[in-house]
Design a protein around this motif. Sequence first.
Motif, mmCIF file in Angstrom:
data_model
loop_
_atom_site.group_PDB
_atom_site.id
_atom_site.type_symbol
_atom_site.label_atom_id
_atom_site.label_comp_id
_atom_site.label_asym_id
_atom_site.label_seq_id
_atom_site.Cartn_x
_atom_site.Cartn_y
_atom_site.Cartn_z
ATOM 1 N N LEU A 3 0.826 -1.204 0.000
ATOM 2 C CA LEU A 3 0.000 0.000 0.000
ATOM 3 C C LEU A 3 0.863 1.257 0.000
ATOM 4 C CD1 LEU A 3 -2.869 -1.061 2.416
ATOM 5 C CD2 LEU A 3 -2.920 -0.920 -0.071
ATOM 6 N N THR A 4 1.980 1.228 0.712
ATOM 7 C CA THR A 4 2.909 2.358 0.697
ATOM 8 C C THR A 4 3.467 2.565 -0.699
ATOM 9 O OG1 THR A 4 3.499 1.879 2.991
ATOM 10 C CG2 THR A 4 4.993 3.301 1.755
ATOM 11 N N ASN A 5 3.806 1.462 -1.365
ATOM 12 C CA ASN A 5 4.329 1.553 -2.723
ATOM 13 C C ASN A 5 3.271 2.112 -3.667
ATOM 14 O OD1 ASN A 5 6.069 1.308 -4.886
ATOM 15 N ND2 ASN A 5 6.421 -0.853 -4.603
ATOM 16 N N LEU A 6 2.020 1.681 -3.512
ATOM 17 C CA LEU A 6 0.943 2.228 -4.339
ATOM 18 C C LEU A 6 0.749 3.714 -4.063
ATOM 19 C CD1 LEU A 6 -1.888 -0.454 -4.432
ATOM 20 C CD2 LEU A 6 -0.432 0.300 -6.292
ATOM 21 N N GLY A 7 0.843 4.086 -2.801
ATOM 22 C CA GLY A 7 0.732 5.500 -2.440
ATOM 23 C C GLY A 7 1.822 6.336 -3.087
ATOM 24 N N LEU A 8 3.048 5.799 -3.095
ATOM 25 C CA LEU A 8 4.148 6.511 -3.743
ATOM 26 C C LEU A 8 3.930 6.611 -5.248
ATOM 27 C CD1 LEU A 8 7.201 5.069 -1.768
ATOM 28 C CD2 LEU A 8 6.282 7.395 -1.648
ATOM 29 N N ALA A 9 3.361 5.582 -5.847
ATOM 30 C CA ALA A 9 3.059 5.621 -7.284
ATOM 31 C C ALA A 9 2.004 6.682 -7.581
ATOM 32 C CB ALA A 9 2.590 4.251 -7.759
ATOM 33 N N LEU A 10 0.976 6.752 -6.748
ATOM 34 C CA LEU A 10 -0.056 7.782 -6.931
ATOM 35 C C LEU A 10 0.515 9.174 -6.695
ATOM 36 C CD1 LEU A 10 -3.115 6.024 -5.281
ATOM 37 C CD2 LEU A 10 -2.830 6.578 -7.699
ATOM 38 N N LEU A 11 1.392 9.292 -5.724
ATOM 39 C CA LEU A 11 2.045 10.577 -5.456
ATOM 40 C C LEU A 11 2.882 11.006 -6.661
ATOM 41 C CD1 LEU A 11 2.484 12.746 -3.283
ATOM 42 C CD2 LEU A 11 4.465 11.430 -2.530
ATOM 43 N N TRP A 12 3.586 10.077 -7.247
ATOM 44 C CA TRP A 12 4.371 10.366 -8.443
ATOM 45 C C TRP A 12 3.467 10.828 -9.589
ATOM 46 C CZ3 TRP A 12 9.111 11.208 -10.223
ATOM 47 C CH2 TRP A 12 9.328 11.132 -11.597
ATOM 48 N N ALA A 13 2.347 10.109 -9.810
ATOM 49 C CA ALA A 13 1.426 10.494 -10.876
ATOM 50 C C ALA A 13 0.832 11.876 -10.618
ATOM 51 C CB ALA A 13 0.327 9.445 -11.014
ATOM 52 N N ALA A 14 0.501 12.160 -9.368
ATOM 53 C CA ALA A 14 -0.054 13.472 -9.032
ATOM 54 C C ALA A 14 0.990 14.564 -9.224
ATOM 55 C CB ALA A 14 -0.563 13.470 -7.597
ATOM 56 N N ALA A 15 2.220 14.307 -8.848
ATOM 57 C CA ALA A 15 3.282 15.303 -8.992
ATOM 58 C C ALA A 15 3.607 15.576 -10.454
ATOM 59 C CB ALA A 15 4.528 14.842 -8.252
ATOM 60 N N SER A 16 3.492 14.550 -11.289
ATOM 61 C CA SER A 16 3.777 14.747 -12.709
ATOM 62 C C SER A 16 2.596 15.355 -13.451
ATOM 63 C CB SER A 16 4.196 13.427 -13.351
ATOM 64 O OG SER A 16 3.102 12.540 -13.373
ATOM 65 N N GLY A 17 1.411 15.300 -12.850
ATOM 66 C CA GLY A 17 0.242 15.930 -13.457
ATOM 67 C C GLY A 17 -0.512 15.061 -14.438
ATOM 68 N N ARG A 18 -0.105 13.805 -14.589
ATOM 69 C CA ARG A 18 -0.813 12.908 -15.521
ATOM 70 C C ARG A 18 -1.052 11.568 -14.850
ATOM 71 N NH1 ARG A 18 3.269 13.411 -20.297
ATOM 72 N NH2 ARG A 18 4.184 12.030 -18.786
ATOM 73 N N LEU A 19 -2.298 11.170 -14.789
ATOM 74 C CA LEU A 19 -2.657 9.885 -14.191
ATOM 75 C C LEU A 19 -2.857 8.872 -15.323
ATOM 76 C CD1 LEU A 19 -3.276 8.438 -11.523
ATOM 77 C CD2 LEU A 19 -5.662 9.007 -11.861
ATOM 78 N N THR A 20 -1.755 8.299 -15.786
ATOM 79 C CA THR A 20 -1.794 7.300 -16.844
ATOM 80 C C THR A 20 -1.193 5.996 -16.314
ATOM 81 O OG1 THR A 20 0.385 7.896 -17.701
ATOM 82 C CG2 THR A 20 -1.512 9.077 -18.637
ATOM 83 N N ILE A 21 -1.462 4.919 -17.010
ATOM 84 C CA ILE A 21 -0.914 3.615 -16.613
ATOM 85 C C ILE A 21 0.613 3.661 -16.642
ATOM 86 C CG2 ILE A 21 -0.782 1.160 -17.238
ATOM 87 C CD1 ILE A 21 -3.446 1.909 -16.047
ATOM 88 N N ALA A 22 1.164 4.228 -17.707
ATOM 89 C CA ALA A 22 2.630 4.301 -17.818
ATOM 90 C C ALA A 22 3.224 5.109 -16.667
ATOM 91 C CB ALA A 22 3.017 4.927 -19.158
ATOM 92 N N ASN A 23 2.585 6.193 -16.308
ATOM 93 C CA ASN A 23 3.068 7.018 -15.209
ATOM 94 C C ASN A 23 2.966 6.279 -13.875
ATOM 95 O OD1 ASN A 23 4.367 9.420 -14.985
ATOM 96 N ND2 ASN A 23 2.537 10.683 -14.878
ATOM 97 N N LEU A 24 1.900 5.508 -13.695
ATOM 98 C CA LEU A 24 1.757 4.720 -12.468
ATOM 99 C C LEU A 24 2.809 3.624 -12.384
ATOM 100 C CD1 LEU A 24 -2.121 4.452 -12.153
ATOM 101 C CD2 LEU A 24 -0.575 5.674 -10.631
ATOM 102 N N VAL A 25 3.129 3.005 -13.517
ATOM 103 C CA VAL A 25 4.165 1.963 -13.531
ATOM 104 C C VAL A 25 5.523 2.561 -13.172
ATOM 105 C CG1 VAL A 25 5.421 0.342 -15.023
ATOM 106 C CG2 VAL A 25 2.933 0.440 -15.114
ATOM 107 N N VAL A 26 5.826 3.708 -13.746
ATOM 108 C CA VAL A 26 7.089 4.385 -13.414
ATOM 109 C C VAL A 26 7.100 4.764 -11.935
ATOM 110 C CG1 VAL A 26 8.451 6.485 -13.800
ATOM 111 C CG2 VAL A 26 7.544 5.209 -15.740
ATOM 112 N N GLY A 27 5.982 5.300 -11.453
ATOM 113 C CA GLY A 27 5.893 5.668 -10.039
ATOM 114 C C GLY A 27 6.024 4.466 -9.123
ATOM 115 N N TYR A 28 5.450 3.339 -9.532
ATOM 116 C CA TYR A 28 5.552 2.115 -8.737
ATOM 117 C C TYR A 28 7.009 1.657 -8.680
ATOM 118 C CZ TYR A 28 4.527 -2.479 -6.874
ATOM 119 O OH TYR A 28 4.501 -3.592 -6.083
ATOM 120 N N ALA A 29 7.693 1.683 -9.825
ATOM 121 C CA ALA A 29 9.100 1.266 -9.864
ATOM 122 C C ALA A 29 9.967 2.196 -9.017
ATOM 123 C CB ALA A 29 9.596 1.230 -11.304
ATOM 124 N N LEU A 30 9.713 3.495 -9.111
ATOM 125 C CA LEU A 30 10.483 4.438 -8.299
ATOM 126 C C LEU A 30 10.173 4.259 -6.809
ATOM 127 C CD1 LEU A 30 10.243 7.662 -10.487
ATOM 128 C CD2 LEU A 30 12.271 6.254 -10.071
#
Length: 155
Positions: A3-30
Amino acid sequence: MFLTNLGLALLWAAASGRLTIANLVVGYALGYAVLWCAQPLVGPSRYFAKVRQTLAFGAYFLWEVIRANLRVAHDVITPTHYARPGVVAVPLAPMSEAEIALLACLATLTPGTLALEVSEDRRHLFVHAMFIEDPERTRREIQDGLQRRLLELLR
């Protein structure tokens, strides 16, 4: 940790301004990398091993689906048919009903195989396979391949 990792992925997507699958995957990896680096601070976790197991299982299952598709396609497009259909009883390890259902679904998703029924005592899964040269080999492939890896992942 998941859940923490998912939260970080959502935070990454929100910070980048685009909620896309590719952005979530990058956020999850980061997020995974950040959590892995922070592991000495938060303590050991099975999460990192389970993520690797999940990826390995996904790669294994994808390879099996591709291999089975190629085998079925080859049989369909060639004039000689190599199919030797039959039903095999695959012995089941002690499993819960959910684990048996998942195993049956995964076997059915693989082209050329279809889970038919589970025995009353839940000790055997009856599988129809399109290519059975050796029934024991077919049993072993399901038992030692799909069933073993699925149980390693779930337990």
